[in-house]
Write a protein that holds these residues in place. Structure first.
Motif, PDB file in Angstrom:
ATOM      1  N   SER A   1      -9.800   4.352  -0.195  1.00  0.00           N
ATOM      2  CA  SER A   1      -8.457   4.374  -0.589  1.00  0.00           C
ATOM      3  C   SER A   1      -8.762   3.974  -1.933  1.00  0.00           C
ATOM      4  O   SER A   1      -8.111   4.285  -3.169  1.00  0.00           O
ATOM      5  CB  SER A   1      -7.688   3.279  -0.033  1.00  0.00           C
TER       6      SER A   1
ATOM      7  N   ALA B   1      -3.249  -0.492   7.979  1.00  0.00           N
ATOM      8  CA  ALA B   1      -2.608   0.387   7.144  1.00  0.00           C
ATOM      9  C   ALA B   1      -3.112   1.723   7.130  1.00  0.00           C
ATOM     10  O   ALA B   1      -2.235   2.905   7.056  1.00  0.00           O
ATOM     11  CB  ALA B   1      -2.759  -0.038   5.715  1.00  0.00           C
TER      12      ALA B   1
ATOM     13  N   ASN C   1      -4.370   9.671   0.042  1.00  0.00           N
ATOM     14  CA  ASN C   1      -5.013   8.637   0.728  1.00  0.00           C
ATOM     15  C   ASN C   1      -6.059   8.959   1.511  1.00  0.00           C
ATOM     16  O   ASN C   1      -6.736   9.954   1.149  1.00  0.00           O
ATOM     17  CB  ASN C   1      -3.517   8.122   1.810  1.00  0.00           C
TER      18      ASN C   1
ATOM     19  N   THR D   1       4.155   0.047  -4.825  1.00  0.00           N
ATOM     20  CA  THR D   1       4.612   1.209  -4.440  1.00  0.00           C
ATOM     21  C   THR D   1       5.175   0.839  -3.118  1.00  0.00           C
ATOM     22  O   THR D   1       4.414  -0.188  -2.510  1.00  0.00           O
ATOM     23  CB  THR D   1       3.623   2.275  -4.361  1.00  0.00           C
TER      24      THR D   1
ATOM     25  N   THR E   1       4.342   1.829  -0.095  1.00  0.00           N
ATOM     26  CA  THR E   1       3.557   1.766   1.077  1.00  0.00           C
ATOM     27  C   THR E   1       2.714   0.475   1.104  1.00  0.00           C
ATOM     28  O   THR E   1       2.681  -0.360   0.567  1.00  0.00           O
ATOM     29  CB  THR E   1       2.433   3.261   0.956  1.00  0.00           C
TER      30      THR E   1
ATOM     31  N   GLY F   1      -0.323   1.243  -2.571  1.00  0.00           N
ATOM     32  CA  GLY F   1       0.465  -0.114  -1.833  1.00  0.00           C
ATOM     33  C   GLY F   1       0.887  -1.347  -2.642  1.00  0.00           C
ATOM     34  O   GLY F   1       1.653  -2.135  -2.200  1.00  0.00           O
TER      35      GLY F   1
ATOM     36  N   HIS G   1      -0.437  -1.608   1.509  1.00  0.00           N
ATOM     37  CA  HIS G   1      -1.740  -1.946   0.829  1.00  0.00           C
ATOM     38  C   HIS G   1      -2.876  -1.741   1.788  1.00  0.00           C
ATOM     39  O   HIS G   1      -3.078  -2.743   2.520  1.00  0.00           O
ATOM     40  CB  HIS G   1      -1.818  -2.970  -0.022  1.00  0.00           C
TER      41      HIS G   1
ATOM     42  N   ILE H   1       0.009  10.464  -2.349  1.00  0.00           N
ATOM     43  CA  ILE H   1       0.684   9.428  -2.441  1.00  0.00           C
ATOM     44  C   ILE H   1       0.900   9.086  -4.030  1.00  0.00           C
ATOM     45  O   ILE H   1       0.148   9.648  -4.886  1.00  0.00           O
ATOM     46  CB  ILE H   1       0.021   8.273  -1.854  1.00  0.00           C
TER      47      ILE H   1
END
Length: 367
Positions: A147, A235, A62, A136, A138, A133, A140, A68
């Motif tokens: 990112s 985020a 990240n 997955t 998490t 994200g 986005h 991640i």
């Protein structure tokens, strides 16, 4: 596999990777680009004659450097493979897991298929990351350049782990959100992509200069992009709270961010006035500053040549911003920037009209 089972599988991969990192076997830790899972992918009809596909989950980082998991596709040409890699950065699809291109062909946009098809015809392996994200658990970080860039670079590392014949050379080709990500790759490559060697980036209608265009969006048909941008900023910066920025009529519609994808989101927010979208009808200056800090490419030196492609009739990314401020910002550094204006081309039309142009430029970079 049903979507619910896919989510369970991805979540398990995340927990597995984190458990390895917290208690690594024999002192080893998973590195960015490590492939966690890979399965045969069903490709769109435009691409299946040209390539075999793998859907992968892989390790990336990240914006703070934390480990991640991300997902994406690796497409290998069926004929003429020459062991070079091009990473494709897709345009906006949405924020929810059903908006993940590697698993939902409804958001594997036609222009993306056209661009990738031409890359495969040139014999290049193509990675098509989903971005963190999407696919997955998490959130986005929509339009957060660092990112996107990290996941793009690490998709190339992952492809090389699947195919040892691939060289370290790669180019990034992207559209809209992906064009922005491609430009950020060019900035962070020297400190992040080793042992890869970036040969260039092609950016088609890239998002840039958020401080110039974001204040102009309220009251227009593009308001859905701004709402997604606020949640993307949240985020990575929890001090940004979209609920306190959005007016009640907009807050009443935010469920579409999870139930729909790009076009449903745009349709939901388009009818609102500026005052119905935002408290006071405008973004606070502090939020605009944060958007610019995280969304704007051109704030650091590029490390490889750039091809910038822009249609003059673009309805999403203003031509005047790409041709004016962005060109000036990128041109302030030492790497060459080639600008190609496509007269009358729309946002998506610019991709269709530039597939050969972009591939020819990439071929020169690899040569």
């Amino acid at each position: 596999m049903h979507r619910a089972l896919r989510r369970v599988a991805v979540a398990a991969a995340v927990m597995l990777s984190l458990s390895f990192l917290s208690a690594p076997a024999h002192g080893a830790a998973l590195l960015a680009g490590t492939v966690l899972t890979n399965v045969t992918a069903t490709l769109p009809t435009e691409l299946s004659p040209l390539a075999t596909g793998k859907r992968i989950s892989y390790v990336t980082t990240n914006v703070n450097g934390g480990i991640i998991t991300a997902t994406g596709l690796v497409l290998t040409p069926k004929t003429g493979k020459n062991n070079k890699t091009v990473a494709w950065g897709h345009g906006t699809t949405g924020l929810a897991d059903q908006c993940t291109p590697s698993t939902s062909q409804s958001v594997f946009w036609p222009e993306a298929r056209a661009a990738i098809a031409e890359l495969l015809r040139r014999g290049w392996t193509v990675t098509a990351p989903d971005y963190p994200g999407l696919g997955t658990p998490t959130a986005h970080p929509y339009l957060i350049g660092l990112s996107e860039a990290r996941s793009i670079i690490d998709s190339v590392k992952a492809a090389r782990r699947l195919d040892a014949a691939l060289t370290a050379q790669y180019v990034v080709d992207g559209h809209s959100q992906g064009g922005q990500g491609a430009l950020f790759v060019n900035e962070i490559a020297p400190s992040y992509d080793s042992p890869l060697v970036l040969r260039g980036t092609a950016a088609i209608a890239p998002v840039s200069n958020a401080d110039l265009f974001a204040p102009l969006i309220p009251g227009t048909a593009a308001q859905g992009y701004l709402v997604m941008g606020l949640y993307g900023l949240q985020a990575i910066d929890p001090t940004v709270n979209p609920s306190t920025l959005l007016a009640q009529p907009a807050r009443d519609r935010v469920s579409v961010l999870q139930s729909g994808c790009l076009y449903q989101i745009l349709d939901a927010f388009a009818p609102l006035t500026a005052e119905q979208l935002l408290v006071g009808g405008a973004l606070p200056d502090a939020v605009v500053t944060k958007l610019a800090r995280h969304l704007n490419p051109g704030q650091a030196a590029s490390s490889a040549p750039i091809l910038l492609v822009q249609g003059t009739a673009d309805e999403a990314v203003p031509y005047v911003i790409t041709a004016g401020p962005l060109m000036s910002q990128l041109g302030a550094y030492s790497q060459p920037v080639t600008f190609r204006e496509l007269d009358g081309a729309t946002h998506d039309g610019a991709v269709f009209q530039s597939t050969t142009l972009v591939a020819d430029w990439i071929a020169v970079r690899f040569a």
